[in-house]
Scaffold this motif. Structure first.
Motif, PDB file in Angstrom:
ATOM      1  N   VAL A 167       2.909   3.933  -2.869  1.00  0.00           N
ATOM      2  CA  VAL A 167       3.680   5.078  -2.154  1.00  0.00           C
ATOM      3  C   VAL A 167       4.703   4.254  -1.178  1.00  0.00           C
ATOM      4  O   VAL A 167       6.135   4.415  -1.107  1.00  0.00           O
ATOM      5  CB  VAL A 167       3.005   6.129  -1.066  1.00  0.00           C
ATOM      6  CG1 VAL A 167       3.903   6.744  -0.422  1.00  0.00           C
ATOM      7  CG2 VAL A 167       2.220   7.046  -2.149  1.00  0.00           C
ATOM      8  N   GLU A 168       4.172   3.336  -0.518  1.00  0.00           N
ATOM      9  CA  GLU A 168       4.845   2.512   0.447  1.00  0.00           C
ATOM     10  C   GLU A 168       6.014   1.612  -0.298  1.00  0.00           C
ATOM     11  O   GLU A 168       7.240   1.867   0.296  1.00  0.00           O
ATOM     12  CB  GLU A 168       3.998   1.520   1.031  1.00  0.00           C
ATOM     13  CG  GLU A 168       3.524   2.000   2.440  1.00  0.00           C
ATOM     14  CD  GLU A 168       4.384   2.641   3.292  1.00  0.00           C
ATOM     15  OE1 GLU A 168       5.329   2.049   3.698  1.00  0.00           O
ATOM     16  OE2 GLU A 168       4.014   3.962   3.426  1.00  0.00           O
ATOM     17  N   LYS A 169       5.714   1.124  -1.398  1.00  0.00           N
ATOM     18  CA  LYS A 169       6.584   0.523  -2.433  1.00  0.00           C
ATOM     19  C   LYS A 169       7.901   1.631  -2.636  1.00  0.00           C
ATOM     20  O   LYS A 169       8.894   1.100  -2.670  1.00  0.00           O
ATOM     21  CB  LYS A 169       6.176  -0.247  -3.570  1.00  0.00           C
ATOM     22  CG  LYS A 169       6.440  -1.584  -3.906  1.00  0.00           C
ATOM     23  CD  LYS A 169       5.735  -1.794  -5.230  1.00  0.00           C
ATOM     24  CE  LYS A 169       4.652  -2.944  -4.775  1.00  0.00           C
ATOM     25  NZ  LYS A 169       3.915  -3.119  -6.294  1.00  0.00           N
ATOM     26  N   ARG A 170       7.635   2.654  -2.991  1.00  0.00           N
ATOM     27  CA  ARG A 170       8.539   3.610  -3.496  1.00  0.00           C
ATOM     28  C   ARG A 170       9.324   3.901  -2.181  1.00  0.00           C
ATOM     29  O   ARG A 170      10.628   4.198  -2.120  1.00  0.00           O
ATOM     30  CB  ARG A 170       7.963   4.815  -4.018  1.00  0.00           C
ATOM     31  CG  ARG A 170       7.854   4.933  -5.530  1.00  0.00           C
ATOM     32  CD  ARG A 170       7.686   6.315  -6.014  1.00  0.00           C
ATOM     33  NE  ARG A 170       6.135   6.448  -6.037  1.00  0.00           N
ATOM     34  CZ  ARG A 170       5.665   7.686  -5.844  1.00  0.00           C
ATOM     35  NH1 ARG A 170       6.670   8.871  -5.975  1.00  0.00           N
ATOM     36  NH2 ARG A 170       4.423   7.961  -5.618  1.00  0.00           N
ATOM     37  N   LYS A 171       8.709   4.010  -0.962  1.00  0.00           N
ATOM     38  CA  LYS A 171       9.408   4.367   0.112  1.00  0.00           C
ATOM     39  C   LYS A 171      10.438   3.384   0.397  1.00  0.00           C
ATOM     40  O   LYS A 171      11.630   3.531   0.781  1.00  0.00           O
ATOM     41  CB  LYS A 171       8.654   4.616   1.131  1.00  0.00           C
ATOM     42  CG  LYS A 171       7.835   6.018   1.436  1.00  0.00           C
ATOM     43  CD  LYS A 171       7.217   6.079   2.860  1.00  0.00           C
ATOM     44  CE  LYS A 171       6.564   7.490   2.883  1.00  0.00           C
ATOM     45  NZ  LYS A 171       5.699   7.505   4.050  1.00  0.00           N
ATOM     46  N   LYS A 172      10.143   2.070   0.140  1.00  0.00           N
ATOM     47  CA  LYS A 172      10.825   1.234   0.328  1.00  0.00           C
ATOM     48  C   LYS A 172      12.276   1.061  -0.387  1.00  0.00           C
ATOM     49  O   LYS A 172      13.096   0.625   0.162  1.00  0.00           O
ATOM     50  CB  LYS A 172      10.181  -0.314   0.140  1.00  0.00           C
ATOM     51  CG  LYS A 172      10.274  -1.317   1.371  1.00  0.00           C
ATOM     52  CD  LYS A 172       9.262  -2.456   1.243  1.00  0.00           C
ATOM     53  CE  LYS A 172       8.595  -2.990   2.582  1.00  0.00           C
ATOM     54  NZ  LYS A 172       7.408  -4.139   2.158  1.00  0.00           N
ATOM     55  N   LYS A 173      11.980   1.641  -1.619  1.00  0.00           N
ATOM     56  CA  LYS A 173      13.087   1.562  -2.357  1.00  0.00           C
ATOM     57  C   LYS A 173      14.392   2.423  -1.801  1.00  0.00           C
ATOM     58  O   LYS A 173      15.509   2.133  -2.096  1.00  0.00           O
ATOM     59  CB  LYS A 173      12.731   2.341  -3.824  1.00  0.00           C
ATOM     60  CG  LYS A 173      12.198   1.257  -4.777  1.00  0.00           C
ATOM     61  CD  LYS A 173      12.065   2.036  -6.249  1.00  0.00           C
ATOM     62  CE  LYS A 173      10.929   1.175  -7.064  1.00  0.00           C
ATOM     63  NZ  LYS A 173      10.311   2.030  -8.176  1.00  0.00           N
ATOM     64  N   VAL A 174      13.818   3.611  -1.066  1.00  0.00           N
ATOM     65  CA  VAL A 174      14.819   4.406  -0.538  1.00  0.00           C
ATOM     66  C   VAL A 174      15.053   4.180   0.936  1.00  0.00           C
ATOM     67  O   VAL A 174      16.178   4.678   1.509  1.00  0.00           O
ATOM     68  CB  VAL A 174      14.783   5.953  -0.993  1.00  0.00           C
ATOM     69  CG1 VAL A 174      14.793   6.092  -2.415  1.00  0.00           C
ATOM     70  CG2 VAL A 174      13.408   6.011  -0.180  1.00  0.00           C
ATOM     71  N   GLY A 233      -2.760   6.534 -10.242  1.00  0.00           N
ATOM     72  CA  GLY A 233      -2.474   5.761  -9.176  1.00  0.00           C
ATOM     73  C   GLY A 233      -1.386   5.481  -8.618  1.00  0.00           C
ATOM     74  O   GLY A 233      -1.494   4.507  -7.692  1.00  0.00           O
ATOM     75  N   LYS A 234      -0.486   6.063  -9.127  1.00  0.00           N
ATOM     76  CA  LYS A 234       0.971   5.618  -8.584  1.00  0.00           C
ATOM     77  C   LYS A 234       1.177   6.314  -7.103  1.00  0.00           C
ATOM     78  O   LYS A 234       2.050   5.930  -6.263  1.00  0.00           O
ATOM     79  CB  LYS A 234       2.092   6.159  -9.543  1.00  0.00           C
ATOM     80  CG  LYS A 234       2.114   5.240 -10.597  1.00  0.00           C
ATOM     81  CD  LYS A 234       2.983   5.747 -11.552  1.00  0.00           C
ATOM     82  CE  LYS A 234       3.035   5.171 -12.915  1.00  0.00           C
ATOM     83  NZ  LYS A 234       4.328   5.639 -13.982  1.00  0.00           N
ATOM     84  N   SER A 235       0.187   7.187  -6.745  1.00  0.00           N
ATOM     85  CA  SER A 235       0.360   7.630  -5.340  1.00  0.00           C
ATOM     86  C   SER A 235      -0.696   7.012  -4.398  1.00  0.00           C
ATOM     87  O   SER A 235      -0.907   7.508  -3.518  1.00  0.00           O
ATOM     88  CB  SER A 235       0.352   9.067  -5.306  1.00  0.00           C
ATOM     89  OG  SER A 235       1.499   9.860  -5.403  1.00  0.00           O
ATOM     90  N   ALA A 236      -1.189   5.946  -4.824  1.00  0.00           N
ATOM     91  CA  ALA A 236      -1.967   5.021  -3.858  1.00  0.00           C
ATOM     92  C   ALA A 236      -1.014   4.321  -2.480  1.00  0.00           C
ATOM     93  O   ALA A 236       0.166   4.531  -2.924  1.00  0.00           O
ATOM     94  CB  ALA A 236      -2.771   3.834  -4.440  1.00  0.00           C
ATOM     95  N   SER A 237      -1.785   4.469  -1.577  1.00  0.00           N
ATOM     96  CA  SER A 237      -0.730   4.227  -0.465  1.00  0.00           C
ATOM     97  C   SER A 237       0.163   3.101  -0.505  1.00  0.00           C
ATOM     98  O   SER A 237       1.127   3.142  -0.253  1.00  0.00           O
ATOM     99  CB  SER A 237      -1.756   3.971   0.909  1.00  0.00           C
ATOM    100  OG  SER A 237      -2.571   2.824   0.675  1.00  0.00           O
ATOM    101  N   GLY A 238      -0.299   1.907  -1.169  1.00  0.00           N
ATOM    102  CA  GLY A 238       0.576   0.788  -1.633  1.00  0.00           C
ATOM    103  C   GLY A 238       1.853   1.145  -2.350  1.00  0.00           C
ATOM    104  O   GLY A 238       2.836   0.756  -1.847  1.00  0.00           O
ATOM    105  N   PRO A 263       7.712  11.171  -1.053  1.00  0.00           N
ATOM    106  CA  PRO A 263       7.292  10.507  -2.365  1.00  0.00           C
ATOM    107  C   PRO A 263       6.550  11.505  -2.973  1.00  0.00           C
ATOM    108  O   PRO A 263       5.741  12.274  -2.637  1.00  0.00           O
ATOM    109  CB  PRO A 263       6.666   9.338  -2.270  1.00  0.00           C
ATOM    110  CG  PRO A 263       6.491   9.044  -0.625  1.00  0.00           C
ATOM    111  CD  PRO A 263       6.902  10.089  -0.114  1.00  0.00           C
ATOM    112  N   ARG A 264       7.189  12.063  -4.104  1.00  0.00           N
ATOM    113  CA  ARG A 264       6.472  12.984  -4.820  1.00  0.00           C
ATOM    114  C   ARG A 264       5.035  12.350  -5.463  1.00  0.00           C
ATOM    115  O   ARG A 264       4.841  11.358  -5.577  1.00  0.00           O
ATOM    116  CB  ARG A 264       7.385  13.199  -6.301  1.00  0.00           C
ATOM    117  CG  ARG A 264       7.192  14.653  -6.664  1.00  0.00           C
ATOM    118  CD  ARG A 264       7.734  14.905  -8.013  1.00  0.00           C
ATOM    119  NE  ARG A 264       9.431  15.030  -7.482  1.00  0.00           N
ATOM    120  CZ  ARG A 264      10.390  14.911  -8.498  1.00  0.00           C
ATOM    121  NH1 ARG A 264      10.035  14.902  -9.943  1.00  0.00           N
ATOM    122  NH2 ARG A 264      11.569  15.054  -8.158  1.00  0.00           N
TER     123      ARG A 264
END
Lengths: 445, 543
Positions: free
Chosen positions: B492-499, B485-490, B479-480
């Motif tokens: 990031v995990e959410k974004r990772k989940k998307k893909v 706060g969009k790169s907070a661990s939670g 994740p970029r």
């Protein structure tokens, strides 16, 4: 008891006198020649290595011009004579075998834009920035006689290129329009234009002698028939083509050098898609010329190199460069298909060998046989990784090397992006365009 | 062969059906036929019968090259018919056995030059002798066990050098030319030139018992008492490989002239095949019940003959690694040697027997020739391109005439017995240029020209192993970095989940849809079945 024992008379196997050649009795029995393949492979590897060792393509440089060379023309009958025009209006006639200038003419004021020899080789034509077309005799004037053109035509606008008909006394020039001239008249017999303001190059087809092709500044390549009053058809590409050259053997094919660093070979009958896209240059390609055999062509580029392409290969077979050679503006392949002439910005005409490692001069029959054998071996083992690596290796100037890598990266990025766009669009809405299709905009009949 | 005649070169259809004015017919129309035997001799590989699923350009190319190879084969076969010499032979009279023919009788019966090739050298001081003929067959090298080394131009009986190295000589070998030879002495390996001057003493090679020279690779392979098999590149003087065989004392050695593989015989009855590229033997085969005493390989690399302490002589097919014939020799054979034309010499005690057709046809019952020498035999070797068998024994050296042993026609570009000094020098340069690299030694010398059929997966596996990672594997999503706060661990995990499992989503979606469909169908059918049952009044209470 019947017995026979091998007994050879040495006289049958040794030469009689020291003047004789040695006797070499052969026996082709495969069991007497073990390791056929590994030995051949080793020979092929050696031949490839030697090929690179002897790759010294530069033959000579002809200096004498006082400004950048703008155009070169071959004599249509004589192998050793070459004409060149420079940016200061000077035309020089060179003798290649002596490597010296035979004659210098101050032909124009401003650039010499185009030069071509008449089909019979008795005279040649030049066009220049002073809006004139001049015909000159190939013969030098007598001692003390002033250089005068045989004929001068004053045009309305600057002519940027000229080419002579193969068999008749007509020639074509290009500038704001493509004009067909009769040698006897002072006004064009025909004038073509198709909504463009200037042309950079015009070329007669060497076989269908009434056909012409020209490169226009509106990114199009236009085909004409001299006998008709309107052009035949044109293809519009994404960027402008600088020059074009017809394949002398398959005269329905032509190759154009483009500003987008590529060369495109087109089939005249199907202009909607080029037959081949030739990539490798890292800057605009300025000139192209076919070898008389029609199997290869040479291209000159703004990136200070010339490259040799096989006619149906997407990548170049060889690249020539020197430290001192600047932007190469014009290039010609000699009529005996052995040499390449390149004229560049820094006022020199360079002579190169067409095959970098070829031995010059007369070959003995044994040398010839060895050469053919090595050629075949190289061909046979060309795909072996070790051989391929050596055969492919070329030293490039650092700029070009870097630029090439950069271009590769850019191309890869573009491909990746396209792929991503396709992935996130409705299926079928972003069609896959091949490299050949990408560069053609339209074809107009 | 009408179809084959199509593929001829320029000479094809010479005078096809040409008619004479007189009406006479050509008694031999077309080309002169070539016997099948000759054609087969020059056949390389299998001929392609039909080209299926081949693209047009490739097809044209294949057909063209096939035509060229056919032409080459025919021309070579034609040339073969015109070779000047025929092989020698020995035929007995009716009722006479060829093995009873004495050497003296043969020497008397043939011409003087050939007769002079039967001779004895009485060297009873420093024997027993080992010997080696040079590749051209002109030069003979003798090495007496007690230090006597001499090289002789044996046909002219010219002594090139003679010396005593004052040490035990285990083995001797010519190198690529007759200018140099290697001597395995008590401790180290020495190289001398033809004048007897010591050029090198190679201390890396110690306790060498047997040597073989691989002429096309310029390798000297040595087998030592300590169980080491070492390869010396004589063109650059480097040790190419040193292999610890762990098989004990190595005193039985032969090379396969077809593929340059070294065969070693061991005391447990096995024969192992070695190449310098591999630490383990290529092949190990059990040939004898007792120790292997001697072995030799024929020049086509098809057959291997071994003899062992179990007094057996076995002929093996080393393409299939199977025994072909087994013979019982009452005394057992101590030395074996094969000639260019496939005659086998076996030394048993002080008798040398020569066998013919060892592998062709059926079992042989008696030797082709036999000869008794004075001492026990220590080394035998056929002379290339001559009908001569050299025998080194305790009392010196015997040169024995064996008609039909040598190849009658040599190829002067390969080995020329009559070459001049200049020719030899030129040949040496050429040979050095085309020295085959030791990496190319393997069981099949033609492997290099074959299509690499290693499957893509295998190649990919090797690539992964070499690179340490899988270049074709999908890149992991990284994740970029984003601000606010969009790169907070939670997040990031959410974004990772998307893909996550994106490539599998389609499959999952499909299987889920299928499952639902099936469920639906099942329910529907169940419903319909339920409809068929008779409804009772109590059904209304069913849930």
């Amino acid at each position: 008891m019947k017995v026979k024992v091998l007994c050879r008379n040495p006289d049958d196997f040794v030469r009689e006198t020291s003047k004789d050649i040695q006797r070499v009795p052969r026996n082709y029995d495969p069991t007497l020649h073990p390791f056929e393949v590994p030995r051949e492979y080793t020979r092929a590897l050696n031949a490839t290595k030697l090929d690179r060792v002897f790759a010294k393509p530069f033959v000579a440089s002809l200096d004498g011009h006082r400004d950048a060379i703008n155009c070169i023309a071959k004599h249509s009958k004589n192998l050793a004579t070459v004409l060149s025009g420079a940016c200061d209006g000077q035309v020089k006639i060179w003798n290649l075998s002596k490597r010296e200038c035979m004659r210098t003419i101050q032909a124009h004021e401003g650039f010499v834009r185009g030069i071509c020899s008449r089909f019979c080789g008795t005279s040649f034509f030049t066009v220049g920035d002073d809006k004139t077309i001049k015909q000159w005799s190939m013969e030098a004037p007598g001692y003390g006689v002033k250089e005068e053109p045989l004929n001068t035509i004053l045009g309305k606008a600057v002519h940027t290129g000229i080419d002579h008909h193969q068999k008749e006394g007509t020639f074509a020039t290009c500038g704001q329009t493509v004009d067909i001239w009769d040698e006897q008249r002072s006004s064009p017999i025909r004038s073509f234009s198709w909504g463009v303001d200037s042309f950079s190059c015009v070329r007669y087809n060497p076989v269908e002698t009434e056909l012409l092709a020209s490169c226009a500044s509106d990114r199009s390549i236009i085909l004409y028939d001299m006998r008709e009053s309107t052009p035949l058809k044109k293809v519009v590409m994404q960027l402008r083509s600088n020059t074009l050259c017809w394949n002398p053997m398959e005269a329905y094919n032509f190759t154009c050098s483009n500003e987008d660093y590529n060369l495109y070979t087109y089939d005249m009958r199907r202009l909607d898609k080029p037959v081949t896209v030739h990539m490798d240059h890292v800057s605009a390609v300025l000139d192209v010329d076919y070898s008389p055999t029609g199997t290869e062509f040479v291209s000159a580029s703004f990136d200070k190199t010339i490259r040799i392409f096989p006619k149906n290969s997407g990548h170049s077979r060889d690249v020539y460069h020197t430290k001192r050679m600047q932007h190469v503006i014009c290039v010609k392949w000699s009529a005996d298909s052995k040499y390449i002439l390149s004229g560049s910005d820094e006022m020199n005409i360079r002579i190169w060998k067409a095959n970098a490692s070829e031995k010059l001069g007369v070959l003995t029959s044994r040398e010839k046989a060895a050469m053919h054998y090595n050629q075949k071996l190289k061909e046979k083992f060309q795909h072996y990784p070790q051989v391929k690596r050596i055969a492919r290796h070329r030293h490039l100037p650092r700029d070009i090397f870097k630029q090439r890598r950069q271009l590769q990266e850019m191309r890869e990025a573009r491909r990746r992006k396209e792929h991503n766009v396709r992935k996130h669009s409705t299926p079928g809405s972003v069609p896959v365009a091949t490299e050949k299709e990408k560069h053609v905009v339209t074809v107009v009949e | 062969m009408p179809d084959k005649n199509q593929h001829e070169g320029l000479k094809r259809n010479r005078r096809p059906n040409k008619k004479f004015i007189s009406g006479k017919k050509d008694p031999f129309p077309g080309e002169a036929p070539i016997p099948e035997v000759q054609l087969k001799k020059f056949q390389r590989g299998k001929k392609i019968q039909k080209l299926k699923n081949v693209k047009k350009r490739a097809k044209e190319f294949i057909e063209k090259s096939e035509m060229a190879s056919n032409l080459a084969q025919k021309q070579a076969a034609r040339y073969d018919l015109m070779l000047p010499e025929d092989a020698g032979f020995l035929e007995g009279d009716e009722g006479e056995d060829t093995c009873t023919v004495l050497q003296e009788d043969i020497a008397e019966a043939v011409d003087i030059t050939s007769g002079a090739k039967y001779f004895n050298l009485h060297l009873n001081q420093f024997g027993p002798y080992r010997l080696d003929y040079s590749r051209t067959g002109r030069h003979l090298l003798l090495g007496g066990r007690r230090g006597h080394v001499s090289c002789i131009e044996w046909q002219t009986k010219k002594l090139m050098c003679e010396m005593n190295v004052m040490e035990t000589v285990q083995d001797i070998k010519w190198l690529h030319t007759e200018a140099m030879f290697a001597v395995a002495q008590k401790k180290w390996l020495y190289i001398y030139d033809s004048n007897g001057i010591e050029l090198h003493c190679i201390k890396k090679f110690n306790d060498v018992l047997r040597m073989q020279f691989l002429p096309y690779h310029f390798l000297l392979a040595t087998a030592s008492a300590t169980g080491f098999l070492q390869y010396l590149d004589v063109s650059v003087g480097k040790e190419v490989a040193a292999i610890c065989t762990k098989l004990g004392r190595l005193d039985v050695m032969a090379q396969n002239p077809h593929n340059a593989v070294i065969h070693l015989g061991h005391s447990n009855g096995t024969v192992s095949l070695w190449s310098p590229n591999q630490r383990e033997p290529l092949v190990k085969m059990l040939c004898h019940r007792g120790a292997v005493r001697s072995l030799t390989v024929d020049k086509t690399g098809t057959y291997m003959v071994t003899s062992g302490l179990d007094r057996r002589l076995t002929v093996h097919d080393i393409r299939a690694f199977k025994p072909l014939h087994k013979y019982f020799l009452p005394a057992g054979a101590s030395c074996l040697s094969l000639s260019q034309r496939g005659l086998l010499s076996a030394a048993t005690g002080d008798v040398v027997q020569v066998y013919k057709d060892v592998w062709g046809g059926g079992k042989i019952s008696k030797p082709y020739m036999a000869h008794r020498v004075r001492g026990s035999v220590w080394g035998v070797g056929f002379c290339p391109f001559e009908d001569i068998l050299g025998i080194g024994h305790g009392e010196g050296f015997t040169s024995m005439i064996v008609p039909g042993a040598g190849e009658p026609n040599f190829d002067a570009l390969d080995v020329n017995p009559y070459r001049s000094l200049k020719q030899r020098q030129e040949w040496e340069v050429k040979a050095l240029l085309e020295k085959v690299q030791p990496e190319l030694i393997g069981l099949d010398p033609g492997l290099l020209s074959k299509v690499d059929k290693v499957s893509f997966e295998q190649k990919h596996k090797e690539r992964v192993a070499a690179l340490g990672y899988d270049p074709l594997a999908n890149e992991k999503f990284k994740p970029r970095f984003k601000k606010r706060g969009k790169s907070a661990s939670g997040a990031v995990e959410k974004r990772k989940k998307k893909v996550a499992h994106e490539d599998q989503r389609d499959v999952i979606r499909k299987t889920v849809a299928e499952k639902l469909q099936r469920e639906k169908e099942r329910k529907e059918s169940a419903k319909q079945q339920g409809m068929q049952w008779k409804k009772t009044a109590l059904d209304r209470f069913k849930k």
